[in-house]
Design a protein around this motif. Structure first.
Motif, mmCIF file in Angstrom:
data_model
loop_
_atom_site.group_PDB
_atom_site.id
_atom_site.type_symbol
_atom_site.label_atom_id
_atom_site.label_comp_id
_atom_site.label_asym_id
_atom_site.label_seq_id
_atom_site.Cartn_x
_atom_site.Cartn_y
_atom_site.Cartn_z
ATOM 1 N N GLY A 100 17.445 83.613 -16.000
ATOM 2 C CA GLY A 100 18.914 84.742 -16.770
ATOM 3 C C GLY A 100 19.297 84.841 -17.312
ATOM 4 N N TRP A 101 19.945 86.009 -17.667
ATOM 5 C CA TRP A 101 20.519 86.591 -18.872
ATOM 6 C C TRP A 101 19.357 87.764 -19.241
ATOM 7 C CZ3 TRP A 101 24.293 84.804 -21.714
ATOM 8 C CH2 TRP A 101 24.240 83.513 -21.894
ATOM 9 N N SER A 102 19.183 88.215 -17.593
ATOM 10 C CA SER A 102 18.108 90.031 -17.129
ATOM 11 C C SER A 102 19.680 90.951 -17.652
ATOM 12 C CB SER A 102 17.873 89.611 -16.210
ATOM 13 O OG SER A 102 16.104 90.347 -16.434
ATOM 14 N N SER A 103 19.757 91.270 -18.796
ATOM 15 C CA SER A 103 20.700 91.787 -19.484
ATOM 16 C C SER A 103 20.152 93.626 -18.566
ATOM 17 C CB SER A 103 20.375 92.447 -20.471
ATOM 18 O OG SER A 103 21.462 91.384 -21.284
ATOM 19 N N GLY A 104 20.666 94.696 -17.787
ATOM 20 C CA GLY A 104 20.164 95.722 -17.332
ATOM 21 C C GLY A 104 19.900 95.516 -16.118
ATOM 22 N N CYS A 105 19.821 94.706 -15.885
ATOM 23 C CA CYS A 105 18.411 94.448 -13.889
ATOM 24 C C CYS A 105 18.423 95.438 -13.615
ATOM 25 C CB CYS A 105 18.062 92.882 -14.530
ATOM 26 S SG CYS A 105 19.503 91.802 -12.957
ATOM 27 N N ASP A 106 19.690 95.339 -12.812
ATOM 28 C CA ASP A 106 20.278 96.633 -12.070
ATOM 29 C C ASP A 106 19.345 97.777 -12.373
ATOM 30 O OD1 ASP A 106 22.084 95.134 -10.460
ATOM 31 O OD2 ASP A 106 23.297 94.692 -12.089
ATOM 32 N N HIS A 107 19.263 98.619 -13.681
ATOM 33 C CA HIS A 107 18.573 99.319 -13.476
ATOM 34 C C HIS A 107 17.605 99.687 -13.919
ATOM 35 C CE1 HIS A 107 23.232 100.836 -14.172
ATOM 36 N NE2 HIS A 107 23.169 99.749 -14.654
ATOM 37 N N ALA A 108 16.468 98.648 -13.722
ATOM 38 C CA ALA A 108 15.011 98.562 -13.864
ATOM 39 C C ALA A 108 14.316 98.878 -12.704
ATOM 40 C CB ALA A 108 15.119 96.936 -14.818
ATOM 41 N N GLN A 109 13.291 98.272 -12.749
ATOM 42 C CA GLN A 109 12.086 99.052 -11.867
ATOM 43 C C GLN A 109 11.172 97.649 -12.476
ATOM 44 O OE1 GLN A 109 12.870 101.991 -14.453
ATOM 45 N NE2 GLN A 109 14.814 101.494 -12.051
ATOM 46 N N TRP A 110 11.001 96.658 -12.878
ATOM 47 C CA TRP A 110 9.915 95.718 -13.386
ATOM 48 C C TRP A 110 10.863 94.553 -14.183
ATOM 49 C CZ3 TRP A 110 5.039 95.586 -12.056
ATOM 50 C CH2 TRP A 110 4.457 97.029 -12.003
ATOM 51 N N ALA A 111 10.739 93.736 -14.142
ATOM 52 C CA ALA A 111 10.710 92.348 -14.684
ATOM 53 C C ALA A 111 9.669 91.634 -14.995
ATOM 54 C CB ALA A 111 12.024 91.485 -14.028
ATOM 55 N N ILE A 112 9.629 91.108 -16.721
ATOM 56 C CA ILE A 112 9.014 90.665 -17.077
ATOM 57 C C ILE A 112 10.087 88.739 -18.046
ATOM 58 C CG2 ILE A 112 7.840 90.538 -19.872
ATOM 59 C CD1 ILE A 112 8.397 92.991 -20.557
ATOM 60 N N LEU A 113 9.294 88.911 -17.466
ATOM 61 C CA LEU A 113 9.772 86.825 -17.362
ATOM 62 C C LEU A 113 8.937 85.969 -17.523
ATOM 63 C CD1 LEU A 113 10.175 87.451 -13.179
ATOM 64 C CD2 LEU A 113 11.512 87.737 -15.533
ATOM 65 N N GLY A 114 9.074 84.843 -18.209
ATOM 66 C CA GLY A 114 8.734 83.875 -19.417
ATOM 67 C C GLY A 114 8.354 82.559 -17.616
ATOM 68 N N CYS A 115 6.670 82.225 -18.627
ATOM 69 C CA CYS A 115 6.544 80.789 -18.082
ATOM 70 C C CYS A 115 5.548 80.024 -18.851
ATOM 71 C CB CYS A 115 5.816 81.401 -16.246
ATOM 72 S SG CYS A 115 4.191 82.433 -17.021
ATOM 73 N N LEU A 116 4.794 79.257 -18.398
ATOM 74 C CA LEU A 116 4.108 78.201 -19.327
ATOM 75 C C LEU A 116 2.961 78.227 -18.076
ATOM 76 C CD1 LEU A 116 6.100 74.898 -20.844
ATOM 77 C CD2 LEU A 116 5.137 77.050 -21.432
ATOM 78 N N ARG A 117 1.990 78.669 -19.006
ATOM 79 C CA ARG A 117 0.479 78.185 -17.858
ATOM 80 C C ARG A 117 0.069 77.601 -18.841
ATOM 81 N NH1 ARG A 117 -2.757 84.238 -16.925
ATOM 82 N NH2 ARG A 117 -3.966 83.213 -14.828
ATOM 83 N N ASP A 118 -0.967 76.910 -16.897
ATOM 84 C CA ASP A 118 -2.438 75.807 -17.838
ATOM 85 C C ASP A 118 -3.456 76.690 -18.138
ATOM 86 O OD1 ASP A 118 -0.387 73.579 -16.904
ATOM 87 O OD2 ASP A 118 -0.909 74.266 -14.784
ATOM 88 N N ASP A 119 -3.597 76.346 -19.591
ATOM 89 C CA ASP A 119 -5.142 76.500 -20.272
ATOM 90 C C ASP A 119 -5.792 75.239 -19.965
ATOM 91 O OD1 ASP A 119 -6.675 77.149 -22.154
ATOM 92 O OD2 ASP A 119 -6.531 78.804 -22.109
ATOM 93 N N ALA A 120 -7.240 75.203 -19.616
ATOM 94 C CA ALA A 120 -8.261 74.112 -19.892
ATOM 95 C C ALA A 120 -8.049 73.203 -21.076
ATOM 96 C CB ALA A 120 -9.340 74.178 -19.599
ATOM 97 N N GLU A 121 -8.428 74.298 -21.941
ATOM 98 C CA GLU A 121 -8.502 74.062 -23.565
ATOM 99 C C GLU A 121 -7.052 73.512 -24.404
ATOM 100 O OE1 GLU A 121 -10.966 76.323 -25.403
ATOM 101 O OE2 GLU A 121 -12.986 75.956 -23.944
ATOM 102 N N LEU A 122 -5.765 74.643 -23.638
ATOM 103 C CA LEU A 122 -4.618 74.231 -24.748
ATOM 104 C C LEU A 122 -3.793 74.038 -24.390
ATOM 105 C CD1 LEU A 122 -4.679 78.632 -26.620
ATOM 106 C CD2 LEU A 122 -5.534 76.309 -27.387
ATOM 107 N N GLY A 123 -4.128 73.360 -22.801
ATOM 108 C CA GLY A 123 -2.625 72.840 -22.306
ATOM 109 C C GLY A 123 -1.798 73.733 -21.882
ATOM 110 N N LYS A 124 -0.361 73.537 -21.833
ATOM 111 C CA LYS A 124 0.350 74.827 -21.646
ATOM 112 C C LYS A 124 0.908 76.248 -22.232
ATOM 113 C CE LYS A 124 2.121 72.741 -17.787
ATOM 114 N NZ LYS A 124 1.892 72.810 -16.483
ATOM 115 N N VAL A 125 0.480 77.404 -21.858
ATOM 116 C CA VAL A 125 0.222 78.258 -23.149
ATOM 117 C C VAL A 125 1.537 79.248 -22.556
ATOM 118 C CG1 VAL A 125 -0.353 80.487 -23.799
ATOM 119 C CG2 VAL A 125 -1.974 78.133 -23.672
#
Length: 390
Positions: A136-161
């Motif tokens: 949600g809350w993606s301001s101006g998304c109608d005028h964008a050609q790309w999107a930067i989106l958050g996530c938690l990625r698994d890392d064997a040493e650090l856990g969720k990054v």
């Protein structure tokens, strides 16, 4: 075409009447009018933080934020959405050259929207991840050609990054669900991603981006723009928009009150002591907030130009100064709006739009002063950052 940043502010000022004339259309359509985006792109401001290698300006932060504040005097929603579309280029410049070529190689005017809370679900696969989620809350998304989106990625040493994936428009849908009382015209809709492949070169971790150890962290060693962690540049636009709204409220209150007459007595409101006192205090408050922000922006610019990485306490101030300034601006707007009379509450009244939009600038996670006070207080006490406070 856009190699002279000194003329940007003049170009922006020239189109303000058209931006202001479209403010009601932005509200009605619940998104920034395409005309506004085209007008603003015509000034070159959207390329403020784009690398010069792609024809960008690598513009100093104070000049950019002052331009955003100016836009906000005409339409807060337009300033909010457009500032984010432009500021995301600072973050993209820290990604791999391969990604930057994909985004700007064919069309250097390309911009990205974002939704950075880590709602994305990832599954590791060869060469990248499978990615899904609703953002949600993606301001101006109608005028964008790309999107930067958050996530938690698994890392064997650090856990969720905590990480950000950047996706092209073909990889997501936009859900039109932006029905809000504040920043109604910002078009901050929801991006929906359904099990798409995101290659490794389009993903970076937040720790790497913040420490400039990401794939693009050393791509522009001679630049005076990218030696400040991206998150402080990203967050600075919220306070700039709040400043512009407050400055417009000062002007509007003065214009309306000078000619306002009380219906039952015929008294001239502009000559009353309370009206003058309210205007004076809000004027001082907005001026103090502007000076505070300008000092903060200039400090960030100085660090970027000298290539000196800020210490933890300095970053705590950068993180929280903008929220305190927003708190001041909202108080200044409220003081004037509550004395603006019943006519200020009509739908077509500009004052009520300024009131609503002002409060929305204080509703973002980065302008939550309860959070910011804790962050700064811990830093001043020499305590380690609380990971639950972002």
């Amino acid at each position: 075409m856009f190699d002279d940043t000194t003329q940007i502010i003049d170009r922006v000022r020239a189109i303000l009447p058209q931006i202001a004339a479209n403010a009601q259309k932005a509200e009605d359509d619940r998104m920034v009018p395409a005309e506004n985006i085209a007008l603003l792109k015509g000034t070159g401001l959207h390329r403020a933080f784009q690398p010069k290698a792609y024809g960008g300006l690598e513009m100093p932060l104070p000049e950019f934020e002052n331009a955003i504040a100016l836009i906000a005097t005409a339409c807060g929603s337009t300033a909010w959405a457009f500032s984010l579309l432009a500021e995301h280029n600072h973050q993209i410049a820290l990604y791999s050259k391969q990604l930057q070529d994909e985004i700007w190689g064919d069309d250097p005017d390309t911009v990205a929207s974002s939704s950075i809370a880590p709602y994305g679900k990832t599954t590791e696969t060869e060469g990248g991840v499978r990615f899904s989620g609703e953002f949600g809350w993606s301001s101006g998304c109608d005028h964008a050609q790309w999107a930067i989106l958050g996530c938690l990625r698994d890392d064997a040493e650090l856990g969720k990054v905590y990480s950000f994936a950047i996706l092209p428009r073909s990889d997501y849908e936009i859900r039109d669900n932006w029905y809000a009382k504040g920043m109604r015209g910002s078009g901050s809709k929801t991006i929906v991603v359904k099990d798409v492949f995101v290659p490794e070169h389009r993903i970076e971790s937040v720790p790497a981006l913040m420490s400039l150890t990401s794939a693009g962290g050393a791509l522009y060693p001679d630049s005076k723009t990218y030696h400040v962690p991206f998150i402080y540049v990203f967050a600075s636009c919220f306070s700039a928009v709040s400043l512009g709204i407050a400055e417009r409220m000062l002007a509007l209150y003065t214009e309306r009150t000078q000619g306002r007459v009380r219906a039952y007595t015929g008294a001239k409101v502009g000559q009353s002591v309370p009206a003058c006192m309210r205007l004076a205090e809000s004027t001082h408050q907005v001026a103090a907030g502007r000076a505070f922000l300008e000092k903060t922006w200039d400090d960030m610019r100085s660090h970027a130009e000298s290539r000196v990485f800020p210490d933890p306490q300095k970053m705590a101030f950068w993180r929280t100064n903008q929220a305190y300034a927003v708190k001041m601006f909202v108080a200044a707007v409220d003081r004037l709006f509550e004395a603006s009379g019943g006519s200020a509450w009509f739908d077509e009244a500009e004052a009520q739009r300024l009131f609503r939009d002002s409060h929305m600038t204080a509703a973002h996670a980065y302008t939550d002063y309860d959070i910011c006070a804790q962050i700064l207080g811990r830093a001043l006490m020499g305590l380690d950052p609380d990971p639950s406070l972002f």
